[in-house]
Design a protein around this motif. Structure first.
Motif, PDB file in Angstrom:
ATOM      1  N   THR A   6       0.839  -1.204   0.000  1.00  0.00           N
ATOM      2  CA  THR A   6       0.000   0.000   0.000  1.00  0.00           C
ATOM      3  C   THR A   6       0.870   1.248   0.000  1.00  0.00           C
ATOM      4  OG1 THR A   6      -1.768  -1.158   1.183  1.00  0.00           O
ATOM      5  CG2 THR A   6      -1.794   1.258   1.247  1.00  0.00           C
ATOM      6  N   HIS A  10       1.164   4.325  -2.751  1.00  0.00           N
ATOM      7  CA  HIS A  10       1.129   5.757  -2.402  1.00  0.00           C
ATOM      8  C   HIS A  10       2.339   6.470  -2.988  1.00  0.00           C
ATOM      9  CE1 HIS A  10       0.283   9.375  -0.118  1.00  0.00           C
ATOM     10  NE2 HIS A  10       1.535   9.369   0.314  1.00  0.00           N
ATOM     11  N   ARG A  13       1.724   7.096  -6.583  1.00  0.00           N
ATOM     12  CA  ARG A  13       0.732   8.151  -6.814  1.00  0.00           C
ATOM     13  C   ARG A  13       1.348   9.534  -6.690  1.00  0.00           C
ATOM     14  NH1 ARG A  13      -2.685  11.218  -3.785  1.00  0.00           N
ATOM     15  NH2 ARG A  13      -1.979  10.251  -1.843  1.00  0.00           N
ATOM     16  N   GLU A  57       2.417   6.614   4.900  1.00  0.00           N
ATOM     17  CA  GLU A  57       3.058   7.747   4.213  1.00  0.00           C
ATOM     18  C   GLU A  57       4.569   7.743   4.440  1.00  0.00           C
ATOM     19  OE1 GLU A  57       0.420   7.936   6.114  1.00  0.00           O
ATOM     20  OE2 GLU A  57      -1.142   8.374   4.625  1.00  0.00           O
ATOM     21  N   ALA A  60       6.137   5.100   2.350  1.00  0.00           N
ATOM     22  CA  ALA A  60       6.235   5.524   0.948  1.00  0.00           C
ATOM     23  C   ALA A  60       7.505   6.340   0.740  1.00  0.00           C
ATOM     24  CB  ALA A  60       5.004   6.330   0.564  1.00  0.00           C
ATOM     25  N   GLY A 112       3.498  15.204  -0.220  1.00  0.00           N
ATOM     26  CA  GLY A 112       2.910  13.884  -0.026  1.00  0.00           C
ATOM     27  C   GLY A 112       3.829  12.858   0.563  1.00  0.00           C
TER      28      GLY A 112
END
Length: 399
Positions: A6, A10, A13, A57, A60, A112
């Motif tokens: 996951t 992220h 993305r 996050e 990522a 992000g």
């Protein structure tokens, strides 16, 4: 594993230009890995406890961090640095790891991707950001933070030293050299296709990833020699050495065809936009040009030119030559001054921020171009961009 994948989605993305590289990594679970690490064969070793402690996050950001080591080839660069500097001590791998982290951590986070706790930045040692791993290694011993970062280990993909948990070149799920290059190429093409989405560091990497730096000194010398030795330059008949064909014509002395050493005039841009370091480099090139034409310094002259050209000065010692200027730039006057000496070759050393002659000179021309990236060339007109060197000149980028 679900949480880890996951986090990778992220990362894709928020950093879509890295998608090909992120999906190329093969995950290997290993409890002996301190956090996350990569090897040169694009395997990503992950500690389950580290994944449990981190948010999606933050994971990522670690994904992007680790794949950045591989894209920027820190494995091979670390090995090369160790070999050239004979640095093989137990702490050298950690030094190279920290220097590699300095190179990539200054611009991969934000937008992000939160910066994970413990991520090292050049500011910790009061070093400038935006430098390469090798520059950080040369500028600092990093003794102040090495002892505090003994847990830091991003694997051989970051520093070039194989770690105990790594599977090695014969292990499963590794990428071949061709596959690794193909991934780098796809990422570089994605960045160049949409440059506004990537930071400056990634754009520089994409521009240089598959363009081997050119040996510009050899290229400049070869360009001068090619121009000076071109057919028709310096050819003349002379009776100093009779032609061998005279033996076939009794009583007649035929002249031989001799090549006169070429005359070279070097026009040096001394405007305010050229730095002192570049002027020093230009003087070194003048000495190299004299060697390229056979060491005949009496056949090499130098013209200093900013908005107006100085007198063509014969070359005695390039190291002690005085260069005059510091104003605006207009090499057209420099070319006019150089042509008065009737040279066989004109060599212009400039940053290119100048008008060029409208007509091709009656001799061969070589331009040594100091590169300019992102510099405003006219404060009164920010949209002004100078014309590039003309097509009739052989251009070699210096540096």
């Amino acid at each position: 594993m679900d949480k880890l994948l996951t986090a990778r989605l992220h990362a894709v993305r928020v950093r879509p230009y890295l998608a090909a590289a992120l999906f190329a990594l093969h995950v290997v679970e290993d409890h002996s890995v301190p956090t996350m690490a990569v090897d040169a064969h694009w395997r990503c070793y992950v500690s389950p406890g580290f994944v449990a402690r981190m948010s999606v996050e933050e994971l990522a950001g670690v994904w992007v961090h680790e794949v950045s080591h591989l894209l920027r080839d820190h494995h091979a660069r670390g090995e090369r640095y160790a070999r050239e500097n004979e640095e093989y001590g137990p702490g050298e791998g950690l030094r190279r790891n920290i220097a590699a982290d300095f190179e990539i951590n200054d611009d991969i986070y934000g937008d992000g991707l939160p910066r994970p706790a413990g991520a090292v930045l050049p500011s910790l040692l009061r070093l400038d950001s935006g430098l390469l791993m090798e520059e950080y290694l040369r500028r600092s011993s990093m003794s102040g933070i090495v002892a505090q970062r003994l847990w830091l280990d991003c694997g051989s993909g970051a520093h070039g030293q194989r770690r105990p948990w790594e599977l090695g070149p014969d292990g499963a799920h590794g990428l071949t050299r061709q596959q690794r290059d193909a991934v780098r190429f796809r990422v570089a093409e994605g960045i160049k296709g949409r440059p506004g989405d990537a930071p400056d560091g990634w754009r520089r990497w994409a521009d240089e990833a598959f363009q081997t730096p050119q040996p510009w000194r050899q290229l400049l010398g070869a360009a001068v020699r090619a121009a000076a030795g071109a057919p028709g330059v310096g050819e003349n008949h002379s009776y100093r050495r009779p032609s061998r064909r005279s033996a076939s014509v009794p009583g007649v002395v035929l002249p031989s065809l001799r090549r006169t050493p070429p005359r070279v005039c070097v026009v040096i841009d001394t405007s305010g936009s050229v730095s002192d370091a570049e002027l020093g480099s230009a003087l070194l090139e003048v000495a190299a040009i004299a060697r390229a034409v056979g060491g005949r310094r009496d056949l090499v002259s130098v013209v200093s030119c900013d908005a107006a050209a100085g007198v063509a000065v014969p070359l005695c010692r390039a190291e002690s030559m005085e260069l005059i200027g510091g104003g605006g730039t207009d090499l057209r006057s420099g070319f006019d001054r150089a042509l008065r000496a009737r040279p066989d070759v004109i060599v212009a050393l400039t940053d290119g921020q100048t008008p060029w002659p409208s007509a091709q000179p009656p001799c061969r021309t070589v331009v040594g171009l100091f590169p300019r990236v992102g510099r405003r060339v006219n404060e009164r007109d920010p949209d002004y961009v100078p014309d590039g060197p003309p097509d009739w000149a052989r251009v070699v980028t210096i540096g």
